[in-house]
Scaffold this motif. Sequence first.
Motif, short mmCIF file in Angstrom:
data_model
loop_
_atom_site.label_atom_id
_atom_site.label_comp_id
_atom_site.label_asym_id
_atom_site.label_seq_id
_atom_site.Cartn_x
_atom_site.Cartn_y
_atom_site.Cartn_z
N GLY A 233 63.85 -15.34 87.56
CA GLY A 233 65.08 -14.87 88.17
C GLY A 233 66.03 -14.26 87.15
N LEU A 234 66.90 -13.41 87.65
CA LEU A 234 67.89 -12.74 86.82
C LEU A 234 69.22 -12.83 87.54
N GLY A 235 70.20 -13.41 86.88
CA GLY A 235 71.56 -13.46 87.41
C GLY A 235 72.44 -12.54 86.59
N VAL A 236 73.31 -11.80 87.26
CA VAL A 236 74.23 -10.89 86.58
C VAL A 236 75.64 -11.25 87.02
N ASN A 237 76.50 -11.49 86.05
CA ASN A 237 77.92 -11.76 86.32
C ASN A 237 78.74 -10.64 85.72
N VAL A 238 79.59 -10.02 86.54
CA VAL A 238 80.42 -8.92 86.09
C VAL A 238 81.88 -9.28 86.38
N GLU A 239 82.69 -9.22 85.34
CA GLU A 239 84.12 -9.49 85.51
C GLU A 239 84.88 -8.16 85.51
N ILE A 240 85.67 -7.98 86.55
CA ILE A 240 86.56 -6.83 86.63
C ILE A 240 87.97 -7.35 86.38
#
Length: 177
Positions: A24-31
């Motif tokens: 699995g691959l989790g991506v967290n992006v903060e704006i």
Amino acid sequence: MQIRYPLAPLTLSMLFAGPAVAAGLGVNVEIPRLNVSEYHRPYVAAWIERPDNSIATTLAVWYDVRTRNNNPEGEGTKWLKDLRQWWRRGGRELSVPVDGVTGATKPAGKHQLQFAEGSKPLGQLAPGSYRLVVEAAREVGGREVVTVPFQWPPAKAEVASAAGKEELGEVKVELKP
């Protein structure tokens, strides 16, 4: 008379066997919330890039999908070219909208995406070195690209991150074997 069921052990073992676990691959992006007089939500593209800078897969594209003031649906797509790096490397070949990939712009905050090996858009990523690339462009604002290198498939659970300076905050990749 004895009745035999030769397939019974096989059937029972299939019943109690757990499902195969895919990587699995989790991506967290903060704006980040910017303190500016005219704030617009940024357009954002997230993709996986090979060492030769070609796109292995586009994970997400957030843009203005609203219709307003009698503007035709999808008018926001004309600004996707402002995501210059993504656009030049393959975004222009993508026919939007793409189910499970494209969506509306996101507000300031942390946004999480999850992908499993074998399911779209991650699919069957070949073993090797890759980079997660996240690009943001904002009207009356700037443009920023954040890159996080990683190895696929992961040998162990790992977290890698990088941080933007203005248009993006922390970008994190969570790898699960």
